[in-house]
Design a protein around this motif. Structure first.
Motif, PDB file in Angstrom:
ATOM      1  N   UNK A   1     -54.034  66.078  -1.541  1.00 46.62           N
ATOM      2  CA  UNK A   1     -55.228  66.420  -0.772  1.00 46.62           C
ATOM      3  C   UNK A   1     -55.884  67.673  -1.322  1.00 46.62           C
ATOM      4  N   UNK A   2     -55.064  68.682  -1.667  1.00 50.57           N
ATOM      5  CA  UNK A   2     -55.606  69.926  -2.224  1.00 50.57           C
ATOM      6  C   UNK A   2     -56.261  69.658  -3.570  1.00 50.57           C
ATOM      7  N   UNK A   3     -55.563  68.910  -4.435  1.00 53.80           N
ATOM      8  CA  UNK A   3     -56.110  68.601  -5.763  1.00 53.80           C
ATOM      9  C   UNK A   3     -57.399  67.794  -5.644  1.00 53.80           C
TER      10      UNK A   3
ATOM     11  N   UNK B   1     -65.427  70.873  -7.576  1.00 55.74           N
ATOM     12  CA  UNK B   1     -65.679  71.259  -8.965  1.00 55.74           C
ATOM     13  C   UNK B   1     -64.814  72.364  -9.527  1.00 55.74           C
ATOM     14  N   UNK B   2     -63.702  72.698  -8.868  1.00 53.71           N
ATOM     15  CA  UNK B   2     -62.797  73.717  -9.414  1.00 53.71           C
ATOM     16  C   UNK B   2     -62.029  73.113 -10.584  1.00 53.71           C
TER      17      UNK B   2
ATOM     18  N   UNK C   1     -64.109  80.693 -12.458  1.00 55.16           N
ATOM     19  CA  UNK C   1     -65.228  80.293 -11.621  1.00 55.16           C
ATOM     20  C   UNK C   1     -65.269  81.212 -10.406  1.00 55.16           C
ATOM     21  N   UNK C   2     -66.413  81.214  -9.732  1.00 58.12           N
ATOM     22  CA  UNK C   2     -66.561  81.922  -8.462  1.00 58.12           C
ATOM     23  C   UNK C   2     -66.775  80.871  -7.382  1.00 58.12           C
ATOM     24  N   UNK C   3     -65.903  80.861  -6.378  1.00 60.75           N
ATOM     25  CA  UNK C   3     -66.067  79.958  -5.243  1.00 60.75           C
ATOM     26  C   UNK C   3     -66.597  80.772  -4.069  1.00 60.75           C
ATOM     27  N   UNK C   4     -67.808  80.445  -3.621  1.00 63.15           N
ATOM     28  CA  UNK C   4     -68.420  81.117  -2.480  1.00 63.15           C
ATOM     29  C   UNK C   4     -68.236  80.227  -1.257  1.00 63.15           C
ATOM     30  N   UNK C   5     -67.528  80.754  -0.270  1.00 64.12           N
ATOM     31  CA  UNK C   5     -67.272  80.012   0.967  1.00 64.12           C
ATOM     32  C   UNK C   5     -68.200  80.561   2.035  1.00 64.12           C
ATOM     33  N   UNK C   6     -69.165  79.753   2.461  1.00 64.33           N
ATOM     34  CA  UNK C   6     -70.080  80.241   3.471  1.00 64.33           C
ATOM     35  C   UNK C   6     -71.101  79.204   3.859  1.00 64.33           C
ATOM     36  N   UNK C   7     -71.714  79.426   5.003  1.00 64.69           N
ATOM     37  CA  UNK C   7     -72.745  78.522   5.496  1.00 64.69           C
ATOM     38  C   UNK C   7     -74.032  79.309   5.706  1.00 64.69           C
ATOM     39  N   UNK C   8     -75.119  78.565   5.796  1.00 59.63           N
ATOM     40  CA  UNK C   8     -76.398  79.207   6.027  1.00 59.63           C
ATOM     41  C   UNK C   8     -77.397  78.827   4.957  1.00 59.63           C
ATOM     42  N   UNK C   9     -78.676  79.000   5.261  1.00 63.38           N
ATOM     43  CA  UNK C   9     -79.717  78.622   4.307  1.00 63.38           C
ATOM     44  C   UNK C   9     -80.695  79.761   4.037  1.00 63.38           C
TER      45      UNK C   9
ATOM     46  N   UNK D   1     -71.899  75.477 -13.342  1.00 62.00           N
ATOM     47  CA  UNK D   1     -70.521  74.999 -13.196  1.00 62.00           C
ATOM     48  C   UNK D   1     -69.536  76.139 -12.946  1.00 62.00           C
ATOM     49  N   UNK D   2     -70.047  77.356 -12.928  1.00 57.97           N
ATOM     50  CA  UNK D   2     -69.160  78.507 -12.757  1.00 57.97           C
ATOM     51  C   UNK D   2     -69.281  79.175 -11.390  1.00 57.97           C
TER      52      UNK D   2
END
Length: 202
Positions: A49-51, A58-59, A96-104, A121-122
């Motif tokens: 599930x994690x993979x 896209x990680x 890579x940079x993963x940004x976790x957040x909501x909003x527009x 892709x990064x």
């Protein structure tokens, strides 16, 4: 009222300054210590599930994480500029940079990031479940917090609670929590962010 409670000493000092400048009666203030109400429990990892989730968003390898709503005060444009600088360094195995957040509120920035070949892709955007946020934290190299203002930051103690190192903006509310446990840089200096990310990744 007899007193006010504030989210940390910085907010208390801001309130007292506001009272004085506005010629309001002085009211005593008491700061509430920062912390996180999130309890970290050891979760059994469903490796597939994690993979699958990591593949879906896209990680592809090493990554760092930034957690927070997509609004101007989170200062994601500085992180975007830092990642374009890292691309110009020809650092092939950069994370890579993963940004976790909501909003527009930052829709223009989102579109620029997704269209720029140096970042498309990064820099990844994610809105994970609590379980997947747990694994995103656990598998990240470290966290970044580029905010120009944090009134009541849960992100920093949350990242530290996961045992993650943090690079953060050098602003008073974050220094109040991070003290000497984390690295600081100018929130408006993308070259400083790029150099700190490169340093702590290598």
């Amino acid at each position: 009222c007899n007193a006010f409670l504030s989210g940390g000493e910085t907010a208390m000092h801001d309130m007292i300054k506001y009272q004085n400048e506005s010629k309001l009666p002085h009211i005593d203030g008491y700061p509430v210590r920062f912390g996180s109400d999130i309890i970290h429990r050891q979760k059994d990892e469903d490796r597939k599930a994690v993979a699958d989730y990591f593949n879906q968003i896209g990680i592809r390898g090493d990554y760092i994480i930034a957690v927070g709503s997509l609004d101007q005060r989170k200062n994601y444009d500085t992180l975007y500029k830092a990642f374009t600088i890292l691309a110009d360094y020809n650092w092939e195995d950069r994370p890579q940079l993963v940004i976790v957040g909501k909003g527009d509120a930052c829709i223009d920035l989102l579109n620029i990031i997704r269209q720029d070949p140096r970042t498309e892709k990064h820099i990844i955007f994610a809105s994970p479940t609590d379980d997947m946020l747990y694994w995103l934290y656990k598998k990240s190299k470290f966290a970044v917090l580029a905010s120009v203002y944090e009134g009541w930051s849960l992100t920093l103690p949350e990242a530290l609670g996961y045992g993650k190192f943090v690079i953060a903006s050098d602003v008073a509310p974050i220094r109040e929590i991070g003290r000497d446990m984390i690295a600081y840089t100018d929130p408006y200096d993308p070259y400083g962010w790029a150099d700190k990310i490169l340093h702590y990744c290598t």
